[in-house]
Enzyme design. Structure first.
Site, PDB file in Angstrom:
ATOM      1  N   CYS A 133      23.553  10.771 -20.709  1.00 44.77           N
ATOM      2  CA  CYS A 133      23.323  11.285 -19.358  1.00 44.77           C
ATOM      3  C   CYS A 133      22.941  12.761 -19.392  1.00 44.77           C
ATOM      4  O   CYS A 133      23.809  13.630 -19.547  1.00 44.77           O
ATOM      5  CB  CYS A 133      24.574  11.072 -18.509  1.00 44.77           C
ATOM      6  N   CYS A 136      24.392  14.816 -16.475  1.00 46.35           N
ATOM      7  CA  CYS A 136      25.821  15.130 -16.607  1.00 46.35           C
ATOM      8  C   CYS A 136      26.036  16.214 -17.659  1.00 46.35           C
ATOM      9  O   CYS A 136      26.833  17.127 -17.464  1.00 46.35           O
ATOM     10  CB  CYS A 136      26.622  13.906 -17.052  1.00 46.35           C
ATOM     11  N   ASP A 137      25.353  16.118 -18.812  1.00 43.76           N
ATOM     12  CA  ASP A 137      25.714  16.940 -19.970  1.00 43.76           C
ATOM     13  C   ASP A 137      24.664  17.980 -20.364  1.00 43.76           C
ATOM     14  O   ASP A 137      24.941  18.836 -21.198  1.00 43.76           O
ATOM     15  CB  ASP A 137      25.968  16.029 -21.184  1.00 43.76           C
TER      16      ASP A 137
END
Ligand SMILES: Cc1cc2nc3c(=O)[nH]c(=O)nc-3n(C[C@H](O)[C@H](O)[C@H](O)COP(=O)(O)OP(=O)(O)OC[C@H]3O[C@@H](n4cnc5c(N)ncnc54)[C@H](O)[C@@H]3O)c2cc1C
Length: 313
Positions: A133, A136-137
């Site tokens: 992701c 997300c990261d």
């Protein structure tokens, strides 16, 4: 006793919930193991949903959906479902917390999950530098170099997203051309800080106590390239989340094809009366938000007819 249990709170489940409640079903619960929204909340941008014209992230896009459903009476239980079974005419929803809910009808919308690419070290370093992701990261690698593995739309879109944050993106793909849409491929090729590493397969991700420090990649002539990166993002497809349909004797509650997709007719009905499947998990799903939402609406309308007939006959 629920009129309808909806399992999964992505675009399919939320739309099913809205149509089921707005269409008159009284007691409808959506069982979602996390926050509602589904996979699209991982996307940095959605630009192919009709009417959405600005730069909107998947998270922003899904934000109003649950409130809209609640307005019509949809209830949400935040719990994972382990199994759905049918005893006589009644469905049982076996939940992770050990409790069981009962329902006249069930719409399964558990979607799909990112597949692992399968190279050495991937599982051990997952969450410590290996990710599926970028939204997300990606921020953790601001100004650093990262590697992206994959050749489809998601891989290329996420490579473009990371290229805006990171100093450089190595895009590794096992073939010499991409499966992604031509427009996306063009944007990737034009990006100044994306280096294409084609005809190459990741062999091993390695690291230390702090996380990933590099990735070994094998080219088609056998040479190994050592790419020193702290982040490796893999986008190599999805597995269907059909586990809740597996019964105690290991059979499936309804038919699934060789890819694990639930076999439904064009009304999202399975051969098991009162059981419907919608969204990414159903046979030949286009795996798009717009089609998942459409499936959810179709399944809910069918569930309404089924429950009406059952309770009034
Ligand atoms: C990075 C990325 C970018 C994308 N970009 C786009 C795009 O630009 N445009 C587009 O149209 N589509 C895009 N997609 C695809 C789109 O997100 C999916 O097609 C869509 O979300 C499918 O909806 P769904 O409701 O079928 O399943 P999902 O979105 O997968 O939702 C399933 C839900 O079920 C829940 N669940 C699963 N198992 C259980 C259980 N046992 N108990 C309880 N809850 C459970 C999950 O937590 C999840 O919330 C993208 C996907 C990704 C990953």
């Amino acid at each position: 006793m629920l009129d309808c249990a909806i399992i999964g709170g992505g675009p399919a489940g939320l739309t099913a919930g809205m149509y089921a409640t707005r269409g008159g079903l009284e007691n409808v619960v959506m069982f979602e193991k996390g926050m509602p929204g589904g996979q699209i909340t991982q996307s940095s941008e959605i630009e192919n949903y009709p009417g959405v014209t600005g730069e909107v992230s998947g998270m922003e896009f899904m934000m109003p959906w649950p409130a809209q459903c609640q307005k019509f009476g949809l209830k949400h239980e935040m719990v994972a479902v382990n199994r759905v079974s049918k005893e006589g005419e009644i469905f049982k929803i076996h939940k992770e917390d050990g409790t069981i809910s009962q329902a006249h009808s069930v719409i399964v919308c558990t979607g799909s999950s990112p597949r692992r690419a399968g190279f050495a070290g991937e599982d051990e370093l997952f969450g410590r530098g290996v990710s599926t992701c970028a939204t997300c990261d990606g921020f953790f690698y601001k100004g650093k170099e990262v590697a992206v593995v994959g050749g489809g739309d998601t891989a290329l879109e996420e490579a473009l997203y990371l290229a805006k944050i990171c100093s450089k993106v190595y895009l590794i793909h096992r073939r010499d051309s991409f499966r992604a849409s031509p427009n996306t491929v063009e944007r990737v090729k034009n990006a100044q800080n994306i280096e294409l590493i084609l005809n190459s397969i990741p062999q091993e991700v390695y690291g230390d106590n702090m996380g990933v420090t590099g990735l070994l990649v094998k080219g088609d002539s056998g040479e190994i390239r050592d790419i020193k990166v702290p982040g490796v993002f893999t986008f190599v497809g999805n597995d269907v989340n059909n586990q809740i349909l597996i019964q105690e004797d290991d059979s499936f509650l309804c038919d699934v094809n060789k890819h694990g997709e639930v076999i439904v007719d064009i009304s999202m009905r399975t051969p098991v009366h009162g059981l419907f499947a919608a969204g990414d998990m159903r046979l030949s799903a286009p795996k798009q938000v717009v089609s998942a939402a459409g499936d959810g609406a179709v399944a809910a309308l069918q569930a309404i007819s089924y429950v009406d007939e059952k309770l009034n006959s």
